[in-house]
Design a protein around this motif. Sequence first.
Motif, PDB file in Angstrom:
ATOM      1  N   VAL A 144       0.831  -1.207   0.000  1.00  0.00           N
ATOM      2  CA  VAL A 144       0.000   0.000   0.000  1.00  0.00           C
ATOM      3  C   VAL A 144       0.867   1.258   0.000  1.00  0.00           C
ATOM      4  CG1 VAL A 144      -2.064  -0.950   1.072  1.00  0.00           C
ATOM      5  CG2 VAL A 144      -0.181  -0.186   2.515  1.00  0.00           C
ATOM      6  N   GLN A 150       5.954   5.072   8.343  1.00  0.00           N
ATOM      7  CA  GLN A 150       4.992   4.695   9.376  1.00  0.00           C
ATOM      8  C   GLN A 150       4.657   3.204   9.289  1.00  0.00           C
ATOM      9  OE1 GLN A 150       1.675   7.546  10.219  1.00  0.00           O
ATOM     10  NE2 GLN A 150       0.403   5.702  10.074  1.00  0.00           N
ATOM     11  N   THR A 151       4.542   2.712   8.070  1.00  0.00           N
ATOM     12  CA  THR A 151       4.292   1.282   7.881  1.00  0.00           C
ATOM     13  C   THR A 151       5.465   0.468   8.434  1.00  0.00           C
ATOM     14  OG1 THR A 151       3.037   1.783   5.890  1.00  0.00           O
ATOM     15  CG2 THR A 151       3.772  -0.494   6.161  1.00  0.00           C
ATOM     16  N   ALA A 154       5.355   0.351  12.163  1.00  0.00           N
ATOM     17  CA  ALA A 154       4.282  -0.537  12.634  1.00  0.00           C
ATOM     18  C   ALA A 154       4.707  -2.001  12.521  1.00  0.00           C
ATOM     19  CB  ALA A 154       3.001  -0.277  11.848  1.00  0.00           C
ATOM     20  N   ILE A 155       5.392  -2.335  11.431  1.00  0.00           N
ATOM     21  CA  ILE A 155       5.870  -3.712  11.248  1.00  0.00           C
ATOM     22  C   ILE A 155       6.878  -4.065  12.354  1.00  0.00           C
ATOM     23  CG2 ILE A 155       7.224  -5.233   9.735  1.00  0.00           C
ATOM     24  CD1 ILE A 155       4.555  -4.750   8.530  1.00  0.00           C
ATOM     25  N   ILE A 186      -0.777 -12.259   8.671  1.00  0.00           N
ATOM     26  CA  ILE A 186      -1.744 -11.184   8.891  1.00  0.00           C
ATOM     27  C   ILE A 186      -1.169  -9.839   8.456  1.00  0.00           C
ATOM     28  CG2 ILE A 186      -2.921  -9.861  10.705  1.00  0.00           C
ATOM     29  CD1 ILE A 186      -3.340 -12.545  12.174  1.00  0.00           C
ATOM     30  N   LEU A 187       0.078  -9.580   8.848  1.00  0.00           N
ATOM     31  CA  LEU A 187       0.696  -8.298   8.506  1.00  0.00           C
ATOM     32  C   LEU A 187       0.880  -8.150   6.998  1.00  0.00           C
ATOM     33  CD1 LEU A 187       3.313  -7.973  11.365  1.00  0.00           C
ATOM     34  CD2 LEU A 187       1.378  -6.458  10.952  1.00  0.00           C
ATOM     35  N   LYS A 189      -0.897  -9.398   4.640  1.00  0.00           N
ATOM     36  CA  LYS A 189      -2.198  -9.046   4.074  1.00  0.00           C
ATOM     37  C   LYS A 189      -2.533  -7.591   4.390  1.00  0.00           C
ATOM     38  CE  LYS A 189      -6.915 -10.408   3.730  1.00  0.00           C
ATOM     39  NZ  LYS A 189      -8.012 -10.638   4.661  1.00  0.00           N
ATOM     40  N   GLY A 190      -2.162  -7.156   5.586  1.00  0.00           N
ATOM     41  CA  GLY A 190      -2.470  -5.792   6.022  1.00  0.00           C
ATOM     42  C   GLY A 190      -1.722  -4.711   5.249  1.00  0.00           C
ATOM     43  N   ILE A 191      -0.556  -5.050   4.702  1.00  0.00           N
ATOM     44  CA  ILE A 191       0.212  -4.011   3.995  1.00  0.00           C
ATOM     45  C   ILE A 191       0.200  -4.212   2.479  1.00  0.00           C
ATOM     46  CG2 ILE A 191       1.745  -3.557   5.956  1.00  0.00           C
ATOM     47  CD1 ILE A 191       3.916  -5.160   4.516  1.00  0.00           C
ATOM     48  N   THR A 192      -0.450  -5.272   2.034  1.00  0.00           N
ATOM     49  CA  THR A 192      -0.438  -5.550   0.604  1.00  0.00           C
ATOM     50  C   THR A 192      -1.469  -4.684  -0.122  1.00  0.00           C
ATOM     51  OG1 THR A 192       0.330  -7.791   0.997  1.00  0.00           O
ATOM     52  CG2 THR A 192      -0.737  -7.392  -1.107  1.00  0.00           C
ATOM     53  N   TYR A 193      -1.051  -4.149  -1.236  1.00  0.00           N
ATOM     54  CA  TYR A 193      -1.937  -3.291  -2.022  1.00  0.00           C
ATOM     55  C   TYR A 193      -3.147  -4.112  -2.440  1.00  0.00           C
ATOM     56  CZ  TYR A 193      -3.376   0.154  -5.461  1.00  0.00           C
ATOM     57  OH  TYR A 193      -4.091   1.089  -6.159  1.00  0.00           O
ATOM     58  N   HIS A 194      -4.317  -3.522  -2.252  1.00  0.00           N
ATOM     59  CA  HIS A 194      -5.540  -4.278  -2.334  1.00  0.00           C
ATOM     60  C   HIS A 194      -5.762  -4.979  -3.681  1.00  0.00           C
ATOM     61  CE1 HIS A 194     -10.105  -4.565  -1.958  1.00  0.00           C
ATOM     62  NE2 HIS A 194      -9.520  -5.610  -1.422  1.00  0.00           N
ATOM     63  N   LEU A 197      -4.108  -8.172  -4.294  1.00  0.00           N
ATOM     64  CA  LEU A 197      -4.650  -9.367  -3.616  1.00  0.00           C
ATOM     65  C   LEU A 197      -5.724 -10.052  -4.442  1.00  0.00           C
ATOM     66  CD1 LEU A 197      -5.228  -8.432   0.130  1.00  0.00           C
ATOM     67  CD2 LEU A 197      -3.828 -10.312  -0.694  1.00  0.00           C
ATOM     68  N   THR A 198      -6.517  -9.247  -5.168  1.00  0.00           N
ATOM     69  CA  THR A 198      -7.680  -9.826  -5.854  1.00  0.00           C
ATOM     70  C   THR A 198      -7.288 -10.560  -7.122  1.00  0.00           C
ATOM     71  OG1 THR A 198      -8.001  -7.602  -6.758  1.00  0.00           O
ATOM     72  CG2 THR A 198      -9.460  -8.290  -4.996  1.00  0.00           C
TER      73      THR A 198
END
Lengths: 198, 198
Positions: A144, A150-151, A154-155, A186-187, A189-194, A197-198
């Motif tokens: 993302v 900041q990311t 957080a990591i 979980i992390l 998935k949380g930082i991967t550009y949306h 993922l799709t």
Amino acid sequence: MAKLPLTKEMILNSAEEVLLRFGPAKANVQDIARALNVSHPVIYRHYDSKAKLWDAVVERWLDRASAPLNDILNEPISSDIKLYRWLEALFKGKRQSAINEPELYAIYTTLAAQSSEVLHQHITHLIEDTTKIIKQGVDEGVFVKDTPEQTALAILDAFTRFYHPAHVNEWQNPNIDKEFNALWDILLKGITYHSYLT
Amino acid sequence: MAKLPLTKEMILNSAEEVLLRFGPAKANVQDIARALNVSHPVIYRHYDSKAKLWDAVVERWLDRASAPLNDILNEPISSDIKLYRWLEALFKGKRQSAINEPELYAIYTTLAAQSSEVLHQHITHLIEDTTKIIKQGVDEGVFVKDTPEQTALAILDAFTRFYHPAHVNEWQNPNIDKEFNALWDILLKGITYHSYLT
């Protein structure tokens, strides 16, 4: 035997031995001078104070520990794999050091905790490296686009339990690697550009 | 003055005062008995040993600290908000206790660290509560369907820095709330059911 010129490395090696022998509370510059067969003002020519010398010892230890992390940082691999391998190396490096050399590990973490300057540099370095990997991921369209620093922070916060010396006693729990990987999933998935993922 | 019957609560109150006065290393059952104006065998009728008494003191403290968490657990709110508020209450409760009563906080964390049984119960309780919230979220279609207990554990691991007493000195950093929220944003995305996001 001809006297070798005294190098910083010789002093640091001797300091490490003296710390291991007497412990950080009792070890002093005189012991180091004695072990090197010089007078202690000779040591002070290289390091202004005992505190500066201890800092240099800890910095060398941290630099050594960081070498594998730097290698991973420079590998031509995608950002998600790089981040995983970097965090894994951070955790496993600390754990290995704590298990293989528990006395040295305890000494170094004690000294590091006493030197806010050395600790600050170490943490800054970790944040910079993580930020580099996050930025690579943003460029690749994997992560993302939020503020990478900041990311990164957080990591690093999220993995505190897996590299902070306060948790050294938890690193031999039988499920620790499984927990590391569950958190990673979980992390990531949380930082991967949306749309990635799709 | 007529003597009141000695209750467990009176003993625990007195134990807390004695611990605060003499510190966990020096405080003993005799001091508590003296403060209550009874002989020490009377105390042992309620608690088999000093260790058991200290455990009871710590348990009472942990139970008190958990009360707001239990309230949140039972509120009729959606799982994502509940999880955020529960984690926030965990962090802020510990921080408030550490700031407002630093001596008691230090005593309790020292005692807790010495009692693997009490610590184990506390951690088990935290994992159970987090798991309940995750399960609620799975039922609501908000959270991913992976094993809820493993997810709960990963969330608690991730927030280690924000509730583990080893990090008490970091809780007054000016950016700590911002870091808490940055981590939350990433984790929430990491555990949110994918089609819920789109």
